[in-house]
Write a protein that holds these residues in place. Structure first.
Motif, short mmCIF file in Angstrom:
data_model
loop_
_atom_site.label_atom_id
_atom_site.label_comp_id
_atom_site.label_asym_id
_atom_site.label_seq_id
_atom_site.Cartn_x
_atom_site.Cartn_y
_atom_site.Cartn_z
N GLY A 129 2.13 19.33 -8.72
CA GLY A 129 1.19 20.16 -9.88
C GLY A 129 0.19 20.94 -9.91
N ASP A 130 -0.62 19.38 -9.35
CA ASP A 130 -2.27 19.15 -9.47
C ASP A 130 -2.73 20.16 -8.23
N LEU A 131 -3.81 20.86 -7.94
CA LEU A 131 -4.10 21.52 -6.85
C LEU A 131 -5.64 21.47 -7.13
N THR A 132 -5.87 20.62 -7.99
CA THR A 132 -7.35 20.37 -8.06
C THR A 132 -7.67 19.09 -8.37
N CYS A 133 -6.42 18.24 -7.50
CA CYS A 133 -7.19 16.94 -6.96
C CYS A 133 -7.66 16.63 -5.75
N GLY A 134 -7.57 17.36 -4.98
CA GLY A 134 -8.92 17.20 -4.04
C GLY A 134 -8.23 17.22 -2.37
N ALA A 135 -7.99 18.27 -1.16
CA ALA A 135 -7.92 17.06 -0.02
C ALA A 135 -8.05 15.54 0.22
N SER A 136 -9.57 14.88 -0.25
CA SER A 136 -10.51 13.55 -0.23
C SER A 136 -8.85 12.12 -0.93
N THR A 137 -8.48 12.92 -1.76
CA THR A 137 -7.02 12.38 -2.58
C THR A 137 -5.86 12.16 -1.89
N VAL A 138 -5.42 12.78 -1.55
CA VAL A 138 -3.84 13.36 -0.34
C VAL A 138 -4.23 12.64 0.86
N LEU A 139 -5.89 12.50 1.19
CA LEU A 139 -6.23 11.74 2.62
C LEU A 139 -5.63 10.54 2.27
N ASN A 140 -6.17 10.16 0.64
CA ASN A 140 -6.13 8.54 0.42
C ASN A 140 -4.52 8.32 0.96
N ILE A 141 -4.16 9.40 0.10
CA ILE A 141 -2.64 8.82 0.10
C ILE A 141 -1.88 8.90 1.20
N MET A 142 -2.06 9.42 2.11
CA MET A 142 -1.68 9.03 3.68
C MET A 142 -2.04 7.52 4.65
N GLN A 143 -2.57 7.62 4.31
CA GLN A 143 -3.71 6.40 4.23
C GLN A 143 -2.68 5.07 4.06
N ALA A 144 -2.75 5.00 2.18
CA ALA A 144 -1.36 3.86 2.40
C ALA A 144 -0.18 4.54 2.49
N HIS B 288 0.70 -1.10 0.16
CA HIS B 288 0.02 -0.10 -0.06
C HIS B 288 0.94 1.43 -0.22
N MET B 289 1.68 1.23 0.52
CA MET B 289 2.76 2.70 1.18
C MET B 289 3.44 2.75 -0.81
N CYS B 290 3.60 1.76 -0.73
CA CYS B 290 4.15 1.50 -2.40
C CYS B 290 3.81 2.62 -3.73
N HIS B 291 2.08 1.78 -3.42
CA HIS B 291 1.32 2.28 -4.42
C HIS B 291 0.64 4.31 -4.01
N GLY B 292 1.07 4.30 -2.90
CA GLY B 292 0.52 6.33 -1.87
C GLY B 292 1.76 6.61 -2.24
N LEU B 293 3.06 5.86 -2.59
CA LEU B 293 4.13 6.99 -3.24
C LEU B 293 3.94 6.86 -4.78
N MET B 294 3.37 6.13 -5.33
CA MET B 294 3.64 6.67 -6.33
C MET B 294 2.29 7.64 -7.41
N ARG B 295 1.68 6.93 -6.23
CA ARG B 295 0.84 8.03 -6.66
C ARG B 295 0.44 9.69 -6.31
N GLU B 296 1.85 9.79 -5.61
CA GLU B 296 1.58 11.44 -5.10
C GLU B 296 2.58 11.26 -6.35
N THR B 297 3.00 11.15 -6.82
CA THR B 297 4.58 11.53 -7.68
C THR B 297 3.27 11.49 -9.09
N GLU B 298 1.70 11.21 -9.28
CA GLU B 298 0.64 11.73 -10.17
C GLU B 298 0.55 13.23 -9.68
N ILE B 299 0.76 13.12 -8.95
CA ILE B 299 -0.40 14.81 -8.54
C ILE B 299 -0.03 16.18 -8.63
#
Length: 324
Positions: free
Chosen positions: A157-172, A144-155
């Motif tokens: 420069g993207d300020l429209t991804c939403g706080a919920s996206t970052v909370l999901n990344i934190m969870q992973a 899960h951590m690896c998925h979260g780290l990869m997702r973090e790279t994908e966002i």
């Protein structure tokens, strides 16, 4: 070559430091030296301490899970070594990162070496059934951590991804492993399914509180205290929780200021100050701090009915209020 281990408070710390040396070595090769440089002086040792305290919370002992706890720390630090490479961050814990000190190739190998030492430690002792269960829980969290780290790279420069996206990344990225550390410690100590699942939920909520506070530190604490570069997230165009909360709450002018920063190209120090100004004005810093406190409260609620949880409750509270 011997390594001087920095003394630290806490009854578990000397045991953990000695156990880490046992698994990584004393510095007789370049690989060992680079691994030891990443491990020592140690950080907070939060995950291994959680593992040991969770064992105690269900009637076990810290010694039962010492090797497993050290393995979790090796795996966690390996991820930090690689994370600094991804972020091109030259500073970790107030000193040169492993990549900065030894070189990029050497840091990559050191991260791999720490991972292998960690896996060996996880599988080294205890009833086979319990060890296998605890190891599966931990490795799944690392996936899960690896998925979260990869997702973090994908966002980036993207300020429209939403706080919920970052909370999901934190969870992973963070909460899954803190939860696994707690659940694994309980499993190794012979906990019932109800007990080890409650401790997993406790650890996940603590991990969320810890990571939310981590996102706040560049804006609320001095670099000398945090041991990290305050401008790193802005320089990497990484939208963290307080930034996204501010973007959602901001008026058009402040949204435009944030958008300009996260397009890149600005001086990181100036950009950081611009972001801090918007975060303060929109109340995003206070809102994120309240979220961290709420997660800590939820973590403590999961401890109800367990026999020995004073230290775990204190760890949750300090995670939400930490300044380094």
């Amino acid at each position: 070559m011997s390594v001087a281990v920095t003394p630290a408070d806490g009854t578990h710390i000397p045991l953990l430091e000695a156990e880490l040396l046992r698994w990584v070595g004393s510095g007789d090769s370049l690989l060992e030296l680079a691994c030891l440089d990443a491990l020592f002086p140690p950080g907070k040792l939060l995950r291994p301490v959680l593992c040991m305290e969770s064992a105690k919370a269900v009637g076990g002992t810290a010694d039962q899970v010492l090797a497993f706890a050290a393995g979790i720390e090796c795996l966690h630090v390996a991820s930090l070594v690689h994370d600094d490479i991804i972020d091109q961050d030259p500073v970790r814990r107030g000193r040169a990162s492993t990549a900065e000190q030894y070189g990029l190739a050497e840091a990559l190998v050191a991260g791999d070496g720490l991972s292998m030492a960690g896996i060996a430690a996880l599988l080294s002792s205890g009833p086979a059934e319990h060890v296998l269960h605890a190891a599966r829980v931990t490795i799944e969290a690392l996936r899960h951590m690896c998925h979260g780290l990869m997702r973090e790279t994908e966002i980036r420069g993207d300020l429209t991804c939403g706080a919920s996206t970052v909370l999901n990344i934190m969870q992973a990225k963070t909460a899954a492993l803190t939860g696994a550390a707690c659940q694994a410690g309980a499993i190794l100590a012979g906990a019932t399914p109800k007990q080890h699942q409650a401790l997993r939920r406790y650890g996940e909520q603590l991990g969320m509180a810890f990571q939310i506070r981590d996102d706040l530190l560049p804006y609320t604490a001095e670099e000398q205290v945090t041991g990290k570069t305050a401008t790193s997230d802005v320089a990497n165009l990484q939208p963290t929780l307080p930034v996204l909360l501010a973007y959602e709450a901001a008026d058009e002018a402040d949204r435009n200021r944030l958008t300009t920063v996260f397009r890149g190209g600005a001086d990181p120090v100036t950009a950081h100050l611009d972001v801090l100004d918007v975060l303060t004005r929109t109340g995003a810093l206070n809102n994120a701090a309240r979220m961290a406190s709420s997660c800590a409260e939820q973590a403590c609620a999961e401890l109800t009915g367990l026999p020995d949880t004073i230290q775990l409750a204190e760890l949750a509270t300090s995670a939400a209020a930490r300044q380094h």
